[in-house]
Design a protein around this motif. Structure first.
Motif, PDB file in Angstrom:
ATOM      1  N   LEU A  36       0.810  -1.219   0.000  1.00  0.00           N
ATOM      2  CA  LEU A  36       0.000   0.000   0.000  1.00  0.00           C
ATOM      3  C   LEU A  36       0.841   1.265   0.000  1.00  0.00           C
ATOM      4  O   LEU A  36       0.556   2.211  -0.719  1.00  0.00           O
ATOM      5  N   ALA A  37       1.876   1.305   0.830  1.00  0.00           N
ATOM      6  CA  ALA A  37       2.650   2.536   0.981  1.00  0.00           C
ATOM      7  C   ALA A  37       3.901   2.570   0.116  1.00  0.00           C
ATOM      8  O   ALA A  37       4.681   3.499   0.220  1.00  0.00           O
ATOM      9  N   SER A  38       4.093   1.569  -0.710  1.00  0.00           N
ATOM     10  CA  SER A  38       5.304   1.522  -1.516  1.00  0.00           C
ATOM     11  C   SER A  38       5.334   2.667  -2.518  1.00  0.00           C
ATOM     12  O   SER A  38       4.402   2.841  -3.292  1.00  0.00           O
ATOM     13  N   PRO A  39       6.391   3.486  -2.505  1.00  0.00           N
ATOM     14  CA  PRO A  39       6.467   4.606  -3.430  1.00  0.00           C
ATOM     15  C   PRO A  39       6.537   4.172  -4.893  1.00  0.00           C
ATOM     16  O   PRO A  39       6.234   4.946  -5.780  1.00  0.00           O
ATOM     17  N   PHE A 193       9.205  -0.860   3.437  1.00  0.00           N
ATOM     18  CA  PHE A 193       8.111  -0.577   2.517  1.00  0.00           C
ATOM     19  C   PHE A 193       7.224   0.562   3.012  1.00  0.00           C
ATOM     20  O   PHE A 193       6.373   1.060   2.274  1.00  0.00           O
ATOM     21  N   ASP A 194       7.443   0.996   4.246  1.00  0.00           N
ATOM     22  CA  ASP A 194       6.651   2.116   4.767  1.00  0.00           C
ATOM     23  C   ASP A 194       7.382   2.736   5.940  1.00  0.00           C
ATOM     24  O   ASP A 194       8.277   2.123   6.534  1.00  0.00           O
ATOM     25  N   ARG A 195       7.000   3.956   6.249  1.00  0.00           N
ATOM     26  CA  ARG A 195       7.523   4.645   7.427  1.00  0.00           C
ATOM     27  C   ARG A 195       6.397   5.479   8.022  1.00  0.00           C
ATOM     28  O   ARG A 195       5.616   6.102   7.306  1.00  0.00           O
ATOM     29  N   HIS A 196       6.314   5.495   9.342  1.00  0.00           N
ATOM     30  CA  HIS A 196       5.397   6.366  10.069  1.00  0.00           C
ATOM     31  C   HIS A 196       6.168   7.133  11.128  1.00  0.00           C
ATOM     32  O   HIS A 196       7.109   6.614  11.713  1.00  0.00           O
ATOM     33  N   ASP A 197       5.747   8.330  11.394  1.00  0.00           N
ATOM     34  CA  ASP A 197       6.218   9.093  12.549  1.00  0.00           C
ATOM     35  C   ASP A 197       5.041   9.265  13.499  1.00  0.00           C
ATOM     36  O   ASP A 197       3.991   9.761  13.096  1.00  0.00           O
ATOM     37  N   ARG A 208       8.810  12.481  19.296  1.00  0.00           N
ATOM     38  CA  ARG A 208       8.580  11.846  17.988  1.00  0.00           C
ATOM     39  C   ARG A 208       9.234  10.465  17.943  1.00  0.00           C
ATOM     40  O   ARG A 208      10.387  10.298  18.326  1.00  0.00           O
ATOM     41  N   TYR A 209       8.466   9.488  17.489  1.00  0.00           N
ATOM     42  CA  TYR A 209       8.978   8.140  17.255  1.00  0.00           C
ATOM     43  C   TYR A 209       8.966   7.848  15.759  1.00  0.00           C
ATOM     44  O   TYR A 209       8.017   8.208  15.054  1.00  0.00           O
ATOM     45  N   VAL A 210      10.008   7.191  15.287  1.00  0.00           N
ATOM     46  CA  VAL A 210      10.089   6.761  13.899  1.00  0.00           C
ATOM     47  C   VAL A 210       9.837   5.260  13.837  1.00  0.00           C
ATOM     48  O   VAL A 210      10.396   4.503  14.632  1.00  0.00           O
ATOM     49  N   ILE A 211       8.989   4.848  12.902  1.00  0.00           N
ATOM     50  CA  ILE A 211       8.674   3.433  12.735  1.00  0.00           C
ATOM     51  C   ILE A 211       8.920   3.060  11.281  1.00  0.00           C
ATOM     52  O   ILE A 211       8.264   3.585  10.378  1.00  0.00           O
ATOM     53  N   ASP A 212       9.882   2.182  11.045  1.00  0.00           N
ATOM     54  CA  ASP A 212      10.153   1.656   9.708  1.00  0.00           C
ATOM     55  C   ASP A 212       9.566   0.258   9.606  1.00  0.00           C
ATOM     56  O   ASP A 212       9.723  -0.567  10.514  1.00  0.00           O
ATOM     57  N   PHE A 213       8.921  -0.012   8.481  1.00  0.00           N
ATOM     58  CA  PHE A 213       8.259  -1.289   8.245  1.00  0.00           C
ATOM     59  C   PHE A 213       8.999  -2.065   7.154  1.00  0.00           C
ATOM     60  O   PHE A 213       9.160  -1.576   6.044  1.00  0.00           O
ATOM     61  N   TYR A 214       9.428  -3.276   7.496  1.00  0.00           N
ATOM     62  CA  TYR A 214      10.167  -4.119   6.558  1.00  0.00           C
ATOM     63  C   TYR A 214       9.421  -5.437   6.351  1.00  0.00           C
ATOM     64  O   TYR A 214       8.811  -5.980   7.285  1.00  0.00           O
ATOM     65  N   ASN A 215       9.493  -5.967   5.144  1.00  0.00           N
ATOM     66  CA  ASN A 215       9.002  -7.318   4.913  1.00  0.00           C
ATOM     67  C   ASN A 215       9.980  -8.308   5.513  1.00  0.00           C
ATOM     68  O   ASN A 215      11.196  -8.094   5.494  1.00  0.00           O
ATOM     69  N   MET A 226       6.651  -9.226   9.473  1.00  0.00           N
ATOM     70  CA  MET A 226       7.235  -7.909   9.265  1.00  0.00           C
ATOM     71  C   MET A 226       8.330  -7.676  10.289  1.00  0.00           C
ATOM     72  O   MET A 226       8.282  -8.199  11.387  1.00  0.00           O
ATOM     73  N   HIS A 227       9.295  -6.877   9.901  1.00  0.00           N
ATOM     74  CA  HIS A 227      10.251  -6.310  10.838  1.00  0.00           C
ATOM     75  C   HIS A 227       9.820  -4.866  11.039  1.00  0.00           C
ATOM     76  O   HIS A 227       9.744  -4.097  10.084  1.00  0.00           O
ATOM     77  N   LEU A 228       9.538  -4.492  12.278  1.00  0.00           N
ATOM     78  CA  LEU A 228       9.087  -3.142  12.578  1.00  0.00           C
ATOM     79  C   LEU A 228      10.085  -2.499  13.524  1.00  0.00           C
ATOM     80  O   LEU A 228      10.234  -2.915  14.664  1.00  0.00           O
ATOM     81  N   ASP A 229      10.766  -1.526  13.037  1.00  0.00           N
ATOM     82  CA  ASP A 229      11.814  -0.853  13.798  1.00  0.00           C
ATOM     83  C   ASP A 229      11.224   0.401  14.430  1.00  0.00           C
ATOM     84  O   ASP A 229      11.011   1.414  13.765  1.00  0.00           O
ATOM     85  N   VAL A 230      10.952   0.329  15.731  1.00  0.00           N
ATOM     86  CA  VAL A 230      10.305   1.413  16.473  1.00  0.00           C
ATOM     87  C   VAL A 230      11.322   2.021  17.429  1.00  0.00           C
ATOM     88  O   VAL A 230      11.882   1.321  18.272  1.00  0.00           O
TER      89      VAL A 230
END
Length: 277
Positions: A36-39, A193-197, A208-215, A226-230
């Protein structure tokens, strides 16, 4: 993921990315969720023609405080199947600001309905299947719950400021790579594949927290992982200190020793919480 419709989401560990397996019922739904969020796939609101983009044509429908649209619970003109408009309450407490798509009566964030998620995807140029929406929503909600759980792990370092942090707001930033994601990619790892703040209220201080989403590699009985780096963004000296404390504790624990996973994915799989009800 539809960052414009929901607070986002995953599993983190102090050593880096944590594996987050999810049981799901269909590869189409899970593939749709992770793409969904893939650029590089789909047509985003910014890529759409001016006549179809309320951002470019000056439409005042957007909430200026968070660049989000009001909720849309109406079926689309080409929709073939009825979708639920029921929204599930999360366990994530709201801050003082209540955006248009949230209820002022609810003390927690409320997840989008199947209809809202479907409409958000259509607005972004996707062609979703109505039949996939229940699975997509279930994955979305579980991931968000896991994200908040991991944020609370960091927030336990600051119980002297507050024992009850809240989520003020969030931003979906799929095209903005974090410095850590760029560094890991330079080291040979795949991009998220996505990032949220997420912006957390810590006793009056916004963090502020950064969350990177990896397959990640799925398991036989859990076809999505998923690998979710929070982690807290490095916006302050305190955040740098927190990151050093957590990383140092992970190294001192010896959990990384002998693990065949790369450092950015060193934690073992953990079971995920059920969606909020």
């Amino acid at each position: 993921m539809a960052p414009s419709e929901c607070p986002v989401v995953g599993s983190n560990n102090v050593g880096g990315r944590g594996e987050f397996p999810i049981a799901s019922s269909g590869s189409n739904a899970t593939s749709m969720f992770t793409r969904l969020a893939s650029p590089s796939a789909g047509k985003t609101e910014k890529d759409a023609p001016a006549s179809a983009c309320p951002i470019k044509n000056g439409n005042t429908e957007l909430d200026p405080k968070n660049n989000m649209f009001p909720p849309n619970q109406l079926p689309g003109p080409d929709q073939r199947v009825h979708l639920s408009t029921t929204r599930v309450a999360s366990t994530i407490p709201k801050g003082d600001f209540t955006p248009q798509h949230q209820s002022k009566a609810e003390p927690v964030w409320v997840y989008p309905s199947e209809q809202m998620f479907y409409n958000a995807m259509k607005r972004k140029g996707w062609q979703p299947s109505e039949y996939d929406m229940p699975s997509v929503i279930a994955i979305h909600n579980v991931v968000n719950e896991r994200c908040w759980h991991e944020i609370l792990t960091w927030e336990r370092l600051h119980t002297s400021q507050t024992a009850s942090p809240t989520l003020n707001r969030f931003e979906g930033r799929p095209k903005d790579l974090s410095p850590k994601a760029r560094f890991l990619n330079w080291m040979g790892y795949k991009l998220p594949f996505d990032r949220h703040d997420w912006f957390v209220n810590r006793g009056g201080e916004e963090v502020r927290y950064v969350i990177d989403f990896y397959n990640a590699k799925p398991l036989p009985d859990q076809p999505v992982a998923m690998h979710l780096d929070v982690r807290p963004a490095l916006d302050s000296v305190g955040a740098v200190f927190d990151r050093m404390r957590m990383q140092g504790g992970w190294i001192a624990s010896g959990r990384w020793f002998g693990d065949s996973q790369p450092p950015a994915a060193a934690e073992p799989s953990s079971k995920t919480p059920e969606p909020a009800s």
